[in-house]
Design an enzyme around this catalytic site. Sequence first.
Site, mmCIF file in Angstrom:
data_model
loop_
_atom_site.group_PDB
_atom_site.id
_atom_site.type_symbol
_atom_site.label_atom_id
_atom_site.label_comp_id
_atom_site.label_asym_id
_atom_site.label_seq_id
_atom_site.Cartn_x
_atom_site.Cartn_y
_atom_site.Cartn_z
ATOM 1 N N ASN A 7 0.869 -1.175 0.000
ATOM 2 C CA ASN A 7 0.000 0.000 0.000
ATOM 3 C C ASN A 7 0.905 1.225 0.000
ATOM 4 O O ASN A 7 1.467 1.586 1.035
ATOM 5 C CB ASN A 7 -0.899 -0.029 1.240
ATOM 6 N N ARG A 88 -2.418 -1.963 -3.495
ATOM 7 C CA ARG A 88 -3.663 -1.250 -3.222
ATOM 8 C C ARG A 88 -3.709 -0.059 -4.172
ATOM 9 O O ARG A 88 -2.805 0.787 -4.178
ATOM 10 C CB ARG A 88 -3.693 -0.749 -1.788
ATOM 11 N N HIS A 177 -12.773 2.474 -0.057
ATOM 12 C CA HIS A 177 -12.674 1.438 0.987
ATOM 13 C C HIS A 177 -13.268 0.114 0.512
ATOM 14 O O HIS A 177 -13.653 -0.723 1.318
ATOM 15 C CB HIS A 177 -13.438 1.829 2.280
ATOM 16 N N ARG A 236 -12.486 15.187 7.508
ATOM 17 C CA ARG A 236 -13.294 15.501 6.316
ATOM 18 C C ARG A 236 -14.729 15.788 6.730
ATOM 19 O O ARG A 236 -15.248 15.166 7.661
ATOM 20 C CB ARG A 236 -13.313 14.325 5.336
ATOM 21 N N GLU A 379 -7.404 -5.439 4.775
ATOM 22 C CA GLU A 379 -7.299 -5.125 3.347
ATOM 23 C C GLU A 379 -6.086 -5.816 2.719
ATOM 24 O O GLU A 379 -6.144 -6.261 1.575
ATOM 25 C CB GLU A 379 -7.208 -3.609 3.160
#
Length: 391
Positions: A7, A88, A177, A236, A379
């Site tokens: 990643n 990723r 995601h 955010r 993940e």
Amino acid sequence: MKILSVNAGSSSLKFRLFEMPAEEVLISGVFERIGIGESFYTIKLNKDKIKKEAILNNHEDAFKILVKELIENKVISSTDEIKAIGHRTVQGGEKYKQSVRIDESVINDMIKYSPLAPLHNPAAITGIKAAKNIFNSAEQVAVFDTSFHATMDKINYIYPVPYEWYTKYGVRKYGMHGTSHRFISKRINEILGKDNTKVITCHIGNGASISAILNGKCIDTSMGLTPNAGVMMGSRCGDIDCSIIPYIMKEANMTSEEIDNILNKKSGLLGVSGVSSDSRDIEKGIEEGNERCILAQKMFVRKIINYIAMYYVELKGADAIVFTAGIGENSISTRKQIMEGLDVLGIKLDENANNCRGEEKLISTKDSKIACYVIPTDEELMIARDTYELV
Ligand code: ADP
């Protein structure tokens, strides 16, 4: 077969090496501050954690050190042993509905989609190119964050703006995601022992998104064209009245870039509390009676409840609600507040069971109408599984 999950961020590189198909983790770690000085890396091997400083001018430097560590620690004897690398990758546009082997055309598409993921896609490309140079015999696979959401219907992914914005500029909901939601969806179906399920997955970390999953397929998700949509997050704003932007541009004499930066990095929990984007700091602030932390947390919980309620209706019910990622796995109080806010749906919290962090657990009572679980996401493992399957 040894498979490396990677990643790559703009200044970081997380990795995990798996023995597949056993799914055994051989080594994992992260390189940080690549290209910005004071670089270092941490490696986890046989329960030991090692932290070292290193000069990391670019991602290739990080991979070179990784190879050195792998050989010195006798994890591999040569780079040829790593048969494939799964990356990723965030934005796969409408084209990539599944993970793919990387060739020149995939990289070109990733470049094409970069305006939609300006932070993530260029970083992933850097990671892919660096990996190719160091592990030249390994197959490379791209695992897109957006692909799990490719099953959404137009009714859910088109925005109510001129349709030409979609056809000309690709303006639509893509969601993010996806690899995490897919991992959770698969795991919860295993737990429930069936595939025909209605599940709401709540990936709540610094970034947060909620998905509605019918029979293992995503039908709706809260993030949009970009990650800054849906629920309120650490820094955010998520969904807001979009007219706030031109209003503040005028009133505060700001550019759209400045506002975009504030909406991504200085809003959410941080913006409302004025204290922090980290939910642990918010929890501490609440204990100390900080009014703005209390407000930020109440808003955070409210937005998540709203999405769960919306998806409950969209799915026409739910077999399970799953909490995952940093806050979902660890914040006992956030889960409690969300579940208590959903009591009208017949959800009943098991206080004892909910007193857990980072472990797979059923946290609702036996007579709760919807089963609520904590499931730690993985993940990297999902990336390794896809890569193994493809090669
Ligand atoms: P991302 O991958 O989006 O950066 P993570 O999934 O790592 O984020 O989640 C980070 C969030 O998880 C932070 O807000 C952090 O405070 C929260 N978190 C981690 N551990 C705990 C804990 N023990 N209690 C409450 N929140 C926690």
